[in-house]
Design a protein around this motif. Structure first.
Motif, PDB file in Angstrom:
ATOM      1  N   THR A   1       0.813  -1.217   0.000  1.00 28.74           N
ATOM      2  CA  THR A   1       0.000   0.000   0.000  1.00 28.74           C
ATOM      3  C   THR A   1       0.844   1.263   0.000  1.00 28.74           C
ATOM      4  O   THR A   1       0.336   2.339  -0.331  1.00 28.74           O
TER       5      THR A   1
ATOM      6  N   LEU B   1      -6.488   3.643  -4.332  1.00 32.00           N
ATOM      7  CA  LEU B   1      -7.263   3.846  -3.109  1.00 32.00           C
ATOM      8  C   LEU B   1      -7.825   5.258  -3.020  1.00 32.00           C
ATOM      9  O   LEU B   1      -8.868   5.480  -2.423  1.00 32.00           O
TER      10      LEU B   1
ATOM     11  N   GLN C   1      -3.176   8.432   4.063  1.00 27.87           N
ATOM     12  CA  GLN C   1      -3.855   7.221   3.612  1.00 27.87           C
ATOM     13  C   GLN C   1      -3.048   5.984   3.990  1.00 27.87           C
ATOM     14  O   GLN C   1      -3.603   4.994   4.470  1.00 27.87           O
TER      15      GLN C   1
ATOM     16  N   ILE D   1      -4.250   2.892   6.541  1.00 29.06           N
ATOM     17  CA  ILE D   1      -4.192   1.482   6.151  1.00 29.06           C
ATOM     18  C   ILE D   1      -3.303   0.709   7.121  1.00 29.06           C
ATOM     19  O   ILE D   1      -3.650  -0.392   7.554  1.00 29.06           O
TER      20      ILE D   1
END
Length: 76
Positions: free
Chosen positions: A24, A33, A48, A52
């Motif tokens: 990610t 995303l 972000q 995550i």
């Protein structure tokens, strides 16, 4: 006789989820995303990735608790 122990299962799942966290952080996944409505409200790719990472960390803690409880009941 057990084929695989709960600690082995937890280690495999932990490594898999760690790989998810690592992936990610790549720009391609972060861009995908960003198109989701939940992540649009979170400004910045760094935030972000932190969200995550936190979610994966919570999942790992939850799984650890569950597996420890299962291991206790298995020993009884």
């Amino acid at each position: 006789m057990e084929i695989i122990s709960f600690s082995d299962i937890y280690q495999h799942i932990t490594l898999s989820l760690i790989l998810v966290v690592a992936i990610t952080w790549s720009d391609a996944i972060k861009a995908k995303l960003s198109s989701l409505s939940f992540f649009k409200s979170i400004n910045g790719l760094f935030l972000q990735a932190l969200v995550i990472t936190f979610v994966i960390f919570v999942i790992l803690i939850g799984m650890s608790v569950i597996f420890k409880e299962l291991e206790k009941t298995e020993k009884k």
